[in-house]
Scaffold this motif. Sequence first.
Motif, short mmCIF file in Angstrom:
data_model
loop_
_atom_site.label_atom_id
_atom_site.label_comp_id
_atom_site.label_asym_id
_atom_site.label_seq_id
_atom_site.Cartn_x
_atom_site.Cartn_y
_atom_site.Cartn_z
N UNK A 27 13.92 60.00 32.68
CA UNK A 27 15.38 59.83 32.76
C UNK A 27 16.06 60.43 31.53
N UNK A 28 15.49 60.18 30.35
CA UNK A 28 16.07 60.72 29.13
C UNK A 28 16.00 62.24 29.09
N UNK A 34 20.91 67.98 31.05
CA UNK A 34 22.28 68.11 31.55
C UNK A 34 23.27 68.07 30.39
N UNK A 35 22.95 67.28 29.34
CA UNK A 35 23.84 67.20 28.17
C UNK A 35 24.00 68.55 27.51
N UNK A 38 26.09 70.75 29.77
CA UNK A 38 27.49 70.29 29.78
C UNK A 38 28.19 70.59 28.47
N UNK A 39 27.47 70.52 27.35
CA UNK A 39 28.09 70.82 26.06
C UNK A 39 28.47 72.30 25.98
N UNK A 40 27.63 73.17 26.55
CA UNK A 40 27.94 74.60 26.56
C UNK A 40 29.24 74.87 27.33
N UNK A 80 32.47 64.48 26.30
CA UNK A 80 32.49 65.14 27.61
C UNK A 80 31.07 65.44 28.08
N UNK A 81 30.26 65.97 27.19
CA UNK A 81 28.88 66.32 27.55
C UNK A 81 28.08 65.08 27.93
#
Length: 261
Positions: A27-28, A34-35, A38-40, A80-81
């Motif tokens: 899970x981590x 995805x983090x 998403x940060x990009x 947001x990320x």
Amino acid sequence: MSDETLDDSAAPLMEHLIELRQRLLKSLIAVACVFVIAFIFSDDIFNLLVIPYERAVGDDQNIRLIYTAPQEYFFAQLRIALFTALFFAFPVIATQIYKFVAPGLYKNERGAFLPFLFATPILFILGASLVFYVIMPLAMGFFLSMQQDGETSRATIELLPKVSEYLGLIMTLIFAFGLVFQMPVVISLLARAGMVSSVGLKAKRKYAVVLTFIAAAVLTPPDPVSQIGLAVPTLLLYELSIYATRLIERKRLEREAAFEA
């Protein structure tokens, strides 16, 4: 209790702990992957979240958001990320939870649990969509109506929202509505466990109305648009939960009648 009995009981416990660690690690990893993505694209995601504000202002005007600390927008990107990572990684997290608890469930219990597993993200998306397309534009329109044009003997009062405050507002609303939209899932699970009944839910309807408006006042900003926008769907979901509970009770009675026959 002998040492052999203690060793036998400790072995399954260690196996469960090892499996739990593996499930948490997967899970981590999903959240971390995805983090990073998403940060990009955090700038694009933030511009997407600004769309309700743009709709409230109108297409013919440019909007401005400011940040007053050097690190403010960077931390906003991190938020947001993380928010995006938790949202899109939820199917992986839910799958890992299900695989961990499924071996301890009966076949009919596993079949009953799966629909709720699929309904949870769908209901969250419905709540988030209500915020994005209806509640947030109305709320921003309400806030913008408080502006004041500079005229004779009057000061100019203009809305210049900070990046972090706007992000906090829309994320709080999305989380609040997404959480409230899980009501049918939670109540249906309680109904399957025999902890609530449709008769009891009907009897407590007046208390539900009061608690709904209290929760709306706590979870949303102090404006009537957001509070009413959360309270009304919550009451509709409560009525939907009563109907779902009635269906569950009817099916339970049918199974009991078939078993007795």
